[in-house]
Design a protein around this motif. Sequence first.
Motif, short mmCIF file in Angstrom:
data_model
loop_
_atom_site.label_atom_id
_atom_site.label_comp_id
_atom_site.label_asym_id
_atom_site.label_seq_id
_atom_site.Cartn_x
_atom_site.Cartn_y
_atom_site.Cartn_z
N PHE A 212 67.99 70.43 -54.08
CA PHE A 212 66.88 71.23 -53.57
C PHE A 212 66.90 71.29 -52.05
CE2 PHE A 212 62.60 71.21 -51.74
CZ PHE A 212 62.14 72.44 -52.17
N LEU A 213 67.17 70.14 -51.39
CA LEU A 213 67.17 70.12 -49.93
C LEU A 213 68.30 70.97 -49.36
CD1 LEU A 213 66.30 66.37 -49.20
CD2 LEU A 213 64.83 68.38 -48.92
N PHE A 214 69.47 70.93 -49.99
CA PHE A 214 70.57 71.77 -49.51
C PHE A 214 70.26 73.26 -49.74
CE2 PHE A 214 73.33 67.88 -50.12
CZ PHE A 214 73.52 67.68 -48.76
N PHE A 215 69.59 73.55 -50.85
CA PHE A 215 69.17 74.93 -51.07
C PHE A 215 68.17 75.35 -50.00
CE2 PHE A 215 66.19 77.99 -52.97
CZ PHE A 215 67.07 79.01 -53.30
N ALA A 216 67.25 74.44 -49.65
CA ALA A 216 66.30 74.74 -48.57
C ALA A 216 67.02 74.97 -47.25
CB ALA A 216 65.30 73.59 -48.44
N MET A 217 68.09 74.21 -47.00
CA MET A 217 68.87 74.42 -45.78
C MET A 217 69.48 75.81 -45.75
SD MET A 217 70.86 70.77 -45.17
CE MET A 217 72.11 71.63 -44.21
N ALA A 218 69.99 76.27 -46.88
CA ALA A 218 70.57 77.62 -46.94
C ALA A 218 69.50 78.67 -46.67
CB ALA A 218 71.21 77.85 -48.31
N VAL A 219 68.33 78.50 -47.27
CA VAL A 219 67.23 79.45 -47.04
C VAL A 219 66.81 79.44 -45.58
CG1 VAL A 219 64.81 79.96 -47.60
CG2 VAL A 219 66.40 79.32 -49.43
N LEU A 220 66.70 78.25 -45.00
CA LEU A 220 66.31 78.14 -43.59
C LEU A 220 67.36 78.75 -42.67
CD1 LEU A 220 64.81 74.54 -43.63
CD2 LEU A 220 63.57 76.64 -43.05
N ALA A 221 68.63 78.66 -43.06
CA ALA A 221 69.69 79.27 -42.24
C ALA A 221 69.53 80.79 -42.21
CB ALA A 221 71.06 78.89 -42.80
N PHE A 222 69.25 81.39 -43.36
CA PHE A 222 69.02 82.83 -43.38
C PHE A 222 67.72 83.19 -42.64
CE2 PHE A 222 71.88 82.59 -47.14
CZ PHE A 222 72.85 83.47 -46.66
N PHE A 223 66.73 82.31 -42.74
CA PHE A 223 65.49 82.51 -41.99
C PHE A 223 65.76 82.50 -40.50
CE2 PHE A 223 61.95 80.31 -39.78
CZ PHE A 223 60.98 81.30 -39.88
N GLY A 224 66.55 81.52 -40.05
CA GLY A 224 66.89 81.44 -38.63
C GLY A 224 67.69 82.65 -38.17
N TRP A 225 68.62 83.09 -39.02
CA TRP A 225 69.40 84.29 -38.67
C TRP A 225 68.47 85.48 -38.47
CZ3 TRP A 225 70.34 89.01 -41.19
CH2 TRP A 225 71.42 89.75 -40.67
N GLY A 226 67.46 85.61 -39.32
CA GLY A 226 66.51 86.71 -39.17
C GLY A 226 65.66 86.55 -37.93
N ARG A 227 65.18 85.34 -37.67
CA ARG A 227 64.33 85.11 -36.50
C ARG A 227 65.07 85.37 -35.20
NH1 ARG A 227 58.78 83.23 -36.32
NH2 ARG A 227 59.45 82.23 -34.40
N TRP A 228 66.34 84.99 -35.14
CA TRP A 228 67.10 85.18 -33.91
C TRP A 228 67.48 86.65 -33.71
CZ3 TRP A 228 70.73 81.05 -31.56
CH2 TRP A 228 70.03 79.84 -31.42
N GLY A 229 67.22 87.49 -34.67
CA GLY A 229 67.53 88.90 -34.51
C GLY A 229 66.68 89.57 -33.44
N SER A 230 65.53 88.96 -33.12
CA SER A 230 64.65 89.53 -32.11
C SER A 230 64.92 88.98 -30.71
CB SER A 230 63.19 89.25 -32.47
OG SER A 230 62.95 87.85 -32.54
N ILE A 231 65.87 88.04 -30.58
CA ILE A 231 66.18 87.47 -29.27
C ILE A 231 67.09 88.42 -28.52
CG2 ILE A 231 67.23 85.52 -28.07
CD1 ILE A 231 66.55 83.78 -30.43
N PRO A 232 66.78 88.73 -27.26
CA PRO A 232 67.64 89.65 -26.52
C PRO A 232 69.01 89.05 -26.23
CG PRO A 232 65.99 88.67 -25.07
CD PRO A 232 65.63 88.26 -26.47
N ALA A 233 70.01 89.91 -26.15
CA ALA A 233 71.37 89.47 -25.84
C ALA A 233 71.53 89.30 -24.33
CB ALA A 233 72.39 90.47 -26.36
N LYS A 234 72.42 88.41 -23.96
CA LYS A 234 72.70 88.20 -22.55
C LYS A 234 73.35 89.43 -21.96
CE LYS A 234 75.46 85.22 -19.51
NZ LYS A 234 76.43 84.09 -19.47
N LYS A 235 72.84 89.86 -20.81
CA LYS A 235 73.39 91.05 -20.17
C LYS A 235 74.75 90.72 -19.57
CE LYS A 235 68.88 93.00 -18.97
NZ LYS A 235 67.99 93.46 -17.87
N PRO A 236 75.72 91.61 -19.76
CA PRO A 236 77.05 91.36 -19.18
C PRO A 236 76.99 91.35 -17.67
CG PRO A 236 76.91 93.60 -20.06
CD PRO A 236 75.66 92.91 -20.49
N SER A 237 77.71 90.40 -17.07
CA SER A 237 77.71 90.29 -15.61
C SER A 237 78.53 91.43 -15.00
CB SER A 237 78.30 88.95 -15.19
OG SER A 237 79.61 88.80 -15.70
N ARG A 238 78.08 91.88 -13.87
CA ARG A 238 78.78 92.95 -13.16
C ARG A 238 79.60 92.36 -12.03
NH1 ARG A 238 74.08 97.62 -12.53
NH2 ARG A 238 73.74 97.96 -14.78
N SER A 239 80.85 92.77 -11.99
CA SER A 239 81.71 92.27 -10.93
C SER A 239 81.56 93.14 -9.69
CB SER A 239 83.16 92.28 -11.40
OG SER A 239 83.55 93.55 -11.84
#
Length: 239
Positions: A212-239
């Motif tokens: 059950f705990l490993f199944f919860a880990m899998a669910v939480l991993a997909f939850f985290g993947w979804g939550r991080w979808g709203s985090i902005p990406a790092k802007k590429p540095s300009r030379s």
Amino acid sequence: MDGMSELLFGRMTGPFDTVIVAMSVVGTLAMCGALAFLARRHELGWWLVTGSFLFSGLSTLLSLLTTGAPTPQSLILFAIGALIPMVLGIGLGFYGLLSFQKFPLTAPRTRGITLHRFSASTILAPLAMAAVFALASLIPVVSLRVAYGEGMQLSLGLLLMSLISGFLLGLLPAGLLGLAHRSRWAWLLIAVSALASIGATVLTARGSVLIFLFFAMAVLAFFGWGRWGSIPAKKPSRS
């Protein structure tokens, strides 16, 4: 009552087994908590990562007291095989914490991180971490050869199975390293590792609680993947 206990926690034949199972459950539960906090970019997640690897590693080391080792050399090898993942995992927790602390706070102990864009180079370090865990999983197998000499034949199939199993389970620290590097795709590595852990738990009959705990880990991993979808990406540095 014994049947229910075995169903929940696997077969336990003595007090040491109870302590070993308890540490394993606590370590896995701590990892579930770590993933829940990391999904929210909370620093406490990295402290729980450290605690998880500590308890899981101690559980493996204590199992030596119940299974024993035929020779001092095999005992040392088995202990090394258990210590390598534990030490790397604890170090990974501190590394992730320091990585997050480079970013400003947006709430108490919550960091406003930016994501790294996916590239071939970003996956090299996590894969190397998984490879180290895979090689460490071979050490207990080699210890059997040291203990029994010619009487213990190490077939290619056994070595490959140990490597593949170790690599799949090593995707958990690999994914955590990816999260420390702020890579959203790393959550998927954690999900794969959790699903592989379910299979390993079923094969070794370690009880439904861990399943059950490993199944919860899998669910939480997909939850985290979804939550991080709203985090902005790092802007590429300009030379």
